[in-house]
Design a protein around this motif. Sequence first.
Motif, PDB file in Angstrom:
ATOM      1  N   PRO B  30       0.802  -1.233   0.000  1.00 58.69           N
ATOM      2  CA  PRO B  30       0.000   0.000   0.000  1.00 58.69           C
ATOM      3  C   PRO B  30       0.835   1.283   0.000  1.00 58.69           C
ATOM      4  N   ALA B  31       1.987   1.256   0.713  1.00 57.80           N
ATOM      5  CA  ALA B  31       2.828   2.463   0.759  1.00 57.80           C
ATOM      6  C   ALA B  31       3.397   2.766  -0.623  1.00 57.80           C
ATOM      7  N   PHE B  32       3.771   1.710  -1.355  1.00 58.27           N
ATOM      8  CA  PHE B  32       4.292   1.898  -2.716  1.00 58.27           C
ATOM      9  C   PHE B  32       3.184   2.461  -3.613  1.00 58.27           C
ATOM     10  N   CYS B  33       1.963   1.872  -3.494  1.00 58.10           N
ATOM     11  CA  CYS B  33       0.833   2.333  -4.324  1.00 58.10           C
ATOM     12  C   CYS B  33       0.564   3.819  -4.075  1.00 58.10           C
ATOM     13  N   GLN B  34       0.645   4.201  -2.795  1.00 61.36           N
ATOM     14  CA  GLN B  34       0.383   5.594  -2.431  1.00 61.36           C
ATOM     15  C   GLN B  34       1.372   6.534  -3.120  1.00 61.36           C
ATOM     16  N   ARG B  35       2.679   6.184  -3.062  1.00 67.12           N
ATOM     17  CA  ARG B  35       3.688   7.051  -3.645  1.00 67.12           C
ATOM     18  C   ARG B  35       3.564   7.097  -5.170  1.00 67.12           C
ATOM     19  N   VAL B  36       3.245   5.930  -5.773  1.00 66.47           N
ATOM     20  CA  VAL B  36       3.107   5.870  -7.224  1.00 66.47           C
ATOM     21  C   VAL B  36       1.943   6.768  -7.665  1.00 66.47           C
ATOM     22  N   ARG B  37       0.865   6.708  -6.897  1.00 75.16           N
ATOM     23  CA  ARG B  37      -0.278   7.579  -7.208  1.00 75.16           C
ATOM     24  C   ARG B  37       0.127   9.035  -7.106  1.00 75.16           C
ATOM     25  N   GLU B  38       0.842   9.369  -6.020  1.00 74.14           N
ATOM     26  CA  GLU B  38       1.222  10.769  -5.813  1.00 74.14           C
ATOM     27  C   GLU B  38       2.181  11.270  -6.889  1.00 74.14           C
ATOM     28  N   MET B  39       2.937  10.345  -7.503  1.00 71.74           N
ATOM     29  CA  MET B  39       3.860  10.736  -8.574  1.00 71.74           C
ATOM     30  C   MET B  39       3.116  10.852  -9.906  1.00 71.74           C
ATOM     31  N   GLY B  40       1.830  10.593  -9.922  1.00 67.15           N
ATOM     32  CA  GLY B  40       1.025  10.803 -11.127  1.00 67.15           C
ATOM     33  C   GLY B  40       0.460   9.543 -11.757  1.00 67.15           C
ATOM     34  N   PHE B  41       0.779   8.346 -11.178  1.00 62.86           N
ATOM     35  CA  PHE B  41       0.280   7.098 -11.764  1.00 62.86           C
ATOM     36  C   PHE B  41      -1.049   6.676 -11.128  1.00 62.86           C
ATOM     37  N   GLY B  42      -1.937   7.629 -10.888  1.00 64.54           N
ATOM     38  CA  GLY B  42      -3.227   7.282 -10.299  1.00 64.54           C
ATOM     39  C   GLY B  42      -4.073   6.487 -11.291  1.00 64.54           C
ATOM     40  N   GLU B  43      -5.064   5.736 -10.778  1.00 66.02           N
ATOM     41  CA  GLU B  43      -5.948   4.993 -11.649  1.00 66.02           C
ATOM     42  C   GLU B  43      -6.608   5.979 -12.612  1.00 66.02           C
ATOM     43  N   SER B  44      -6.579   5.675 -13.891  1.00 72.17           N
ATOM     44  CA  SER B  44      -7.126   6.479 -14.998  1.00 72.17           C
ATOM     45  C   SER B  44      -6.135   7.487 -15.585  1.00 72.17           C
ATOM     46  N   SER B  45      -4.908   7.564 -15.054  1.00 72.26           N
ATOM     47  CA  SER B  45      -3.937   8.494 -15.677  1.00 72.26           C
ATOM     48  C   SER B  45      -3.331   7.864 -16.931  1.00 72.26           C
ATOM     49  N   PHE B  46      -2.911   8.735 -17.863  1.00 72.46           N
ATOM     50  CA  PHE B  46      -2.324   8.275 -19.128  1.00 72.46           C
ATOM     51  C   PHE B  46      -0.795   8.214 -19.003  1.00 72.46           C
ATOM     52  N   VAL B  47      -0.223   7.141 -19.526  1.00 71.35           N
ATOM     53  CA  VAL B  47       1.227   6.941 -19.440  1.00 71.35           C
ATOM     54  C   VAL B  47       1.770   6.582 -20.818  1.00 71.35           C
ATOM     55  N   THR B  48       2.889   7.186 -21.198  1.00 78.94           N
ATOM     56  CA  THR B  48       3.587   6.773 -22.421  1.00 78.94           C
ATOM     57  C   THR B  48       4.868   6.083 -22.003  1.00 78.94           C
ATOM     58  N   LYS B  49       5.048   4.850 -22.482  1.00 76.68           N
ATOM     59  CA  LYS B  49       6.307   4.177 -22.149  1.00 76.68           C
ATOM     60  C   LYS B  49       7.359   4.625 -23.161  1.00 76.68           C
ATOM     61  N   VAL B  50       8.462   5.135 -22.674  1.00 77.28           N
ATOM     62  CA  VAL B  50       9.502   5.665 -23.561  1.00 77.28           C
ATOM     63  C   VAL B  50      10.457   4.552 -23.985  1.00 77.28           C
ATOM     64  N   SER B  51      10.981   3.826 -23.015  1.00 74.60           N
ATOM     65  CA  SER B  51      11.935   2.766 -23.360  1.00 74.60           C
ATOM     66  C   SER B  51      12.143   1.846 -22.174  1.00 74.60           C
ATOM     67  N   GLY B  52      12.943   0.826 -22.386  1.00 75.33           N
ATOM     68  CA  GLY B  52      13.391  -0.031 -21.294  1.00 75.33           C
ATOM     69  C   GLY B  52      12.631  -1.323 -21.159  1.00 75.33           C
ATOM     70  N   SER B  53      13.338  -2.348 -20.723  1.00 74.22           N
ATOM     71  CA  SER B  53      12.679  -3.618 -20.419  1.00 74.22           C
ATOM     72  C   SER B  53      12.983  -4.029 -18.984  1.00 74.22           C
ATOM     73  N   SER B  54      14.223  -3.818 -18.533  1.00 72.35           N
ATOM     74  CA  SER B  54      14.508  -4.145 -17.124  1.00 72.35           C
ATOM     75  C   SER B  54      14.153  -2.943 -16.249  1.00 72.35           C
ATOM     76  N   THR B  55      14.760  -1.809 -16.509  1.00 72.18           N
ATOM     77  CA  THR B  55      14.336  -0.566 -15.844  1.00 72.18           C
ATOM     78  C   THR B  55      13.531   0.219 -16.885  1.00 72.18           C
ATOM     79  N   ILE B  56      12.352   0.662 -16.460  1.00 79.08           N
ATOM     80  CA  ILE B  56      11.416   1.269 -17.420  1.00 79.08           C
ATOM     81  C   ILE B  56      11.503   2.788 -17.347  1.00 79.08           C
ATOM     82  N   LEU B  57      11.442   3.406 -18.516  1.00 80.83           N
ATOM     83  CA  LEU B  57      11.386   4.869 -18.568  1.00 80.83           C
ATOM     84  C   LEU B  57      10.038   5.252 -19.152  1.00 80.83           C
ATOM     85  N   CYS B  58       9.289   6.092 -18.472  1.00 76.86           N
ATOM     86  CA  CYS B  58       7.992   6.486 -19.033  1.00 76.86           C
ATOM     87  C   CYS B  58       7.686   7.950 -18.741  1.00 76.86           C
ATOM     88  N   GLN B  59       6.677   8.423 -19.453  1.00 71.14           N
ATOM     89  CA  GLN B  59       6.290   9.828 -19.359  1.00 71.14           C
ATOM     90  C   GLN B  59       4.885   9.863 -18.753  1.00 71.14           C
TER      91      GLN B  59
END
Lengths: 707, 83
Positions: B30-59
């Motif tokens: 839950p603590a991880f989910c909270q921080r991820v949401r606060e960084m902008g990855f809330g349910e329904s947010s749009f994400v563009t994956k830029v690159s990466g397979s092991s470590t992911i880079l996204c916008q």
Amino acid sequence: MSLPAHIASASASPGTRLPTYALVGNPNCGKSTLFNALTGMKQKVGNYPGVTVEKKVGTTFSQHGQPITVIDLPGAYSLAARSPDEAVTRDVLLGRRADTQQPDRILCIIDATNLERNLYLVHQILDLGRPVIVVLNMMDLAEKAGLNIRAARLEHELGVPVIPCEAVRGKGLVELRVAMSRHDLPLSRHAWEVPAPISAAVAELQASLTRNDLKSPLIARAEALLLLTDQDSIRVAGSTPLSPQTAEILQGWKTKWEGQGTDWAAVLVNSRYDAIGRIAADVVLRAGDQGPTTSDKIDAVVTHPVWGWVTLGAVMTLLFLSIFTFAEYPMNWIDDHMASLGDWVKGAMPPGDLRDLVTDGAIAGVGGVIIFLPQILILFFFIGLLESTGYMARAAFIMDRLMSKVGLNGKSFIPLLSSYACAIPGIMATRTIEEPKDRLVTILVAPLMSCSARLPVYLLMIAALLPGDRVPTWSKVGLMLLMYMLGTVGAFAFAWLFKRTLLKGAPPLMIMELPPYRLPAVRDVAFHMFERAWIFVRRAGTVILGISIILWFLSAYPKAPDTATPTEQIAQSFAGRAGHLIEPAIRPLGFDWQIGIGLITSFAAREVFVSTMSVVFNAGSDDADTAPLRQALLAAHWPDGRRLFTPLVCLTLMVFYVFAMQCVSTVVVVRRETNSWRWPLFQIGYMTGTAWVVCFLVFQVGRALGY
Amino acid sequence: MSGSPDNPLLPLCQIPAGGLCRVRMLAGDPAFCQRVREMGFGESSFVTKVSGSSTILCQVAGTRIALSHDAAVNILVEPLTRS
């Protein structure tokens, strides 16, 4: 032309008490640059008691010239703290710290290129019911990215002054000072409806916080909202605990919701983002698709699975190559002048103890260390440049995969990379790591990264090992890189071991922002570089001067009979006796009692080894001139006539300095960070033990092979 | 951009580079989910994956974010097509 409301309205009249401002913002929003621009050199840097989180307080001036206190708080993404740094920011704003007065007003710095994410923290801060000024920083970069941010519209939406600004160029500072001088800053009128099902919980907690924790009603409401969304409320030393009554009410609500299976924390975060989304849609006008930005184009190479590693390798090689090439002229200049000074003093003073103290003690000791100042300046310049341009975060990104193999994540790489400059800021940089066990592992291995204080030792040994006139520069750079790599491999190996034994834990999940690339803030880099240089020079002028004088005394007394040779004199001196005492332990590594003296004294600071060698070998030299140290070392012999500083011994000594824990300042900082003597003592034991074992293997195997 | 009601949810790490998606569910601590949401990855947010397979880079929300593979596995998204 009419002035904006925040400038046109009345400002504080002279004589009125001026409020204290807190500077708050996300990491990488330009907060420190703004703080430096506002306060200049008028800063006091200390620590919050009980936690090693830097406390920076400065003074700026109102439009009437009256002083205004500004507290720079650590960068935070949210008031729901996930690291000790963020916990301090939250506690100061909520008035939970007895050691820091709750700020009267808050300056919220926003990175204009990233409005939505930055507004999340602003949104939480507006709940506090304090007067707030929002600073829209990096407006130039936002414009370049095709964003038209309507500051007046944002001011209208939030109901607080919004000042567009470019802190790096000093633009907008006058308007900001005028706004800060106002005595009638309005309170926010931002409307944010708390979801109905939890409003009862907010009301009950607010009432309890007001009654039992003596909070003002507005702060109590903000804290109630925070307590309900805080999954794992980090409490740090110095933070006032919740009253038992409030804690009981909070637990009651959390248990009730867990039973219902509703994640109200998620609902609260998402409803804040919904409100922010509506504001941003109204305030930000985006030009059509701008295509890939400069940052995108650079990232395509720098974060590429292959080119990323090539770039990182090239940056590191350039760094070490610069240390050797650019520093050569200033180093020769310092060397020549120190030698001339020594010779001049020898000519000007009558022979005797006082002359020897000045030349063989003070000048030889301090000169032997100060000569490395140009190289240390170059190292700090590069580290500052990597941080300032945004490359440091990319290096962490590239390293994440490797770090995850040893049980850490890319975030641990930034403290490790900073430790190349000095372990102390490196260890302090671990406070951004959320997981306490990962933070401790990073602290334990950080001193294995070769710091700038080890540079003088490596350089001296490389000079003795590879004579400058016969060996090309690249072999010296290669050997130096090898030492840095050895330390790095050692750090990773021990991190792997600790994560599987002493400090077991799952690999941490990394989530890290990569700031857009920026032109380096040269003034900030230079400021930082000269700050570190001053610390180095001050240490050379105080600690190292003191140790050099004491060492000279310890190597000159007790006096041997007049017929004794200089070598016999130092052998029977106090320093010689101490060296002889530890010689049995270091002889299997190829070191004699004279090197032993250097190993003992360099516990004060590693570079003291060089000044010790200057004192020990110049004191033992028959030469009246200040002989270059390299020649003195090459002339040193064992009693049976064998050369002391053979290439194998030089290499073994370098390996010893890669692994041994020999810095009293680092020990003190680790004690402060871990709040116990257990970990620094463990660190001394495991590092110095490893140094002995590895050196034993290197020397004995090398000797068996005929070197 | 459009999504299909039949689109299965995928972990963010499985989205191809350059792909657009929408966060639908967060799993894990839950603590991880909270921080991820606060960084902008809330349910329904749009994400563009830029690159990466092991470590992911996204916008996300105008910011470039790096996520370790194990973190990206816990972000379940709906792939979208650009229209």
